[in-house]
Design an enzyme around this catalytic site. Sequence first.
Site, PDB file in Angstrom:
ATOM      1  N   ASP A 158       6.880  -5.098  -9.672  1.00 17.50           N
ATOM      2  CA  ASP A 158       7.398  -4.434 -10.874  1.00 17.50           C
ATOM      3  C   ASP A 158       8.811  -3.902 -10.629  1.00 17.50           C
ATOM      4  OD1 ASP A 158       4.817  -4.936 -11.659  1.00 17.50           O
ATOM      5  OD2 ASP A 158       4.404  -2.934 -12.412  1.00 17.50           O
ATOM      6  N   ALA A 174       8.073   1.378 -13.227  1.00 16.32           N
ATOM      7  CA  ALA A 174       9.082   0.773 -12.342  1.00 16.32           C
ATOM      8  C   ALA A 174      10.457   0.803 -12.999  1.00 16.32           C
ATOM      9  CB  ALA A 174       8.688  -0.671 -12.002  1.00 16.32           C
ATOM     10  N   LEU A 217       3.573  -3.327 -18.748  1.00 11.90           N
ATOM     11  CA  LEU A 217       4.926  -3.874 -18.938  1.00 11.90           C
ATOM     12  C   LEU A 217       5.933  -3.306 -17.927  1.00 11.90           C
ATOM     13  CD1 LEU A 217       5.110  -3.979 -22.851  1.00 11.90           C
ATOM     14  CD2 LEU A 217       4.395  -5.776 -21.264  1.00 11.90           C
TER      15      LEU A 217
HETATM   16  C1  MEV Z   1       1.010  -4.475 -11.858  1.00 10.84           C
HETATM   17  O1  MEV Z   1       2.055  -4.811 -12.778  1.00 10.84           O
HETATM   18  C2  MEV Z   1       0.673  -5.657 -11.020  1.00 10.84           C
HETATM   19  C3  MEV Z   1      -0.426  -5.429  -9.992  1.00 10.84           C
HETATM   20  O2  MEV Z   1      -0.552  -6.661  -9.264  1.00 10.84           O
HETATM   21  C4  MEV Z   1      -0.118  -4.286  -9.055  1.00 10.84           C
HETATM   22  C5  MEV Z   1       1.047  -4.600  -8.124  1.00 10.84           C
HETATM   23  O3  MEV Z   1       1.356  -5.743  -7.843  1.00 10.84           O
HETATM   24  O4  MEV Z   1       1.651  -3.605  -7.642  1.00 10.84           O
HETATM   25  C6  MEV Z   1      -1.778  -5.166 -10.651  1.00 10.84           C
END
Ligand code: MEV
Length: 314
Positions: free
Chosen positions: A150, A105, A101
């Site tokens: 994020d 970030a 979630l």
């Molecule tokens: C993480 O929320 C999403 C991923 O694609 C990693 C990223 O984009 O940094 C798995």
Amino acid sequence: MSPAPSATAAAGGKVILLGEHAVVYGSPALALGLDRGATASVRLAQRTGLSLGGQHYAIDAGKLSSAEPAVALAFRALLGALGAPSVMAEASLQIPAGAGLGASAALGVALARAVVELTGGSPDVPLGEAVSRAAMVWENVFHGNASGIDTAAAEQGGCLWFTRSEGARPLAVGGAMQVSVALVEPGASTLRMVEAVAERRRADRRGVDLVIDSIADLARRARQAISLGDFTELGRLMTQNHQLLVELGVSTPGLDQACGWAIQAGALGAKLTGAGGGGCVIALVDDRTRPVVVEAWARRGLTCLEARCAATQP
Ligand code: MEV
């Protein structure tokens, strides 16, 4: 003695509607901001430190040790990116950490915002840009090769289209959109899941690139569906995206089962969200199906959250 100047800031979490993992390789992804996330307050102090989740991390300006916890390394890096003086910070989360979630970030953006608010930033860098850069430096300590989706969602909220090369853009949304979120099981580290996909790609470049291209295609079609308010189509695309994430090896039996329960209960679509390996699933719902889906999850002991986005003008 007057109290040290202080500042407080907040930032939201996110769900990824489509495109996680593929976004790391330059494909587009769509995110929806959550109202809840993280809050941070900072004050000028003699020594630098961060209190988070009942832990205090003392940060010694001179010493940098590889044994330092990731949170301390990340906060040190964030302050360095902002050229900040010694500060004492307190931060807290309103969403679960490590569940896909965007908790880390949200923390990075809230802390960077609070520090910039406290110090006034630098005259050479616009404040928003300083926050973005510092939050990415923080995020990369946890995620290694974060795409930036994020932190962009934590900064901007709402419904976003994101690519690594162009960053985030608000999306036109053709009707009120409702997403239910279920916390299924503890998540795996994003760093580990991104590395697992990279390893799979090293072993089978052609196969993994085909999956990535298919996810990119779904994301483009989803953008169109969102702008038209065609949520039946959006739901279908989300469910297809989940199948491709299964092919990438990032789903789990628990996540697959929670998606199945949502679809059986009438959700328009369901998928894992974020890095996978555990964590959360999301279901696209409407006023009629939302209570049924939430009840189906709650009956199996899953905790639920909601994310919404009002219709917007293009
Ligand atoms: C993480 O929320 C999403 C991923 O694609 C990693 C990223 O984009 O940094 C798995």
